[in-house]
Design an enzyme around this catalytic site. Structure first.
Site, PDB file in Angstrom:
ATOM      1  CG  HIS A 125      -0.393  -0.010   2.535  1.00 47.40           C
ATOM      2  ND1 HIS A 125       0.345   1.026   3.057  1.00 47.40           N
ATOM      3  CD2 HIS A 125      -0.479  -0.944   3.512  1.00 47.40           C
ATOM      4  CE1 HIS A 125       0.700   0.742   4.293  1.00 47.40           C
ATOM      5  NE2 HIS A 125       0.221  -0.465   4.586  1.00 47.40           N
ATOM      6  CB  CYS A 144       1.198  -3.608   5.030  1.00 49.89           C
ATOM      7  SG  CYS A 144      -0.451  -4.181   5.503  1.00 49.89           S
TER       8      CYS A 144
END
Length: 169
Positions: A125, A144
């Site tokens: 992301h 992430c």
């Protein structure tokens, strides 16, 4: 003067429409297919491969505890192993995001044997939105893989669901 007024509004409207089109987070990509994604955690490097070799590379940030394989929810680690790109989120809190198929069956079995949850929702992301403090660190996510907003726009456009991703220590 009155004849010029409608023309000025028309020209300004055209310029505004053109500039707003440039600001879209959804990009198009017509180049070679991305056949594999590789992440080298120790080098903080994301690699997009095509059939003829490397298409793009990006520096990345990882989970706030970057050493080791993700085992449990909340451990702050980024997974290691073979997964696939399995979803995308155009309304991500982090500009755009591309999902990784963590946890797999082995991850689930290990965590369950320890009486814990393996966690999930691992994505590539963009950067944090206003109000989310990355603590001024490179490795700030909950597990992430973070890139810049511009870079995640490229990844979102280039990488299709079902593309394998290999994550190395």
């Amino acid at each position: 003067m009155i004849d010029r007024l409608p023309r000025r509004f028309f020209l300004l409207g055209g310029v505004a429409a053109f500039l707003s089109g440039c600001a879209s987070k959804f990009r198009s990509y017509n180049g070679p297919e991305v056949t594999r994604v590789r992440l080298y955690k120790s080098q903080r490097l994301l690699v997009l491969d095509g059939t003829e070799g490397v298409l793009r590379t990006y520096p990345v940030g990882l989970g706030f505890a970057p050493e080791g394989h993700k085992q449990f929810e909340g451990d702050g680690r980024t997974p290691e192993g073979a997964y696939t790109i399995d979803r995308r989120n155009p309304n991500s809190l982090f500009h755009l995001s591309v999902g990784i198929s963590y946890p797999n069956e082995e991850d689930i079995a290990f965590a369950e044997a320890q009486g814990k949850s393996p966690g999930g929702d691992i994505f590539i992301h963009g950067g944090p939105r206003k109000g989310i403090d990355p603590m001024n660190k490179r490795d700030w996510t909950a597990g992430c893989i973070s890139v810049t907003d511009r870079q995640v726009e490229d990844v979102y456009a280039m990488v299709r669901d079902g593309t394998p991703i290999e994550i190395y220590a």
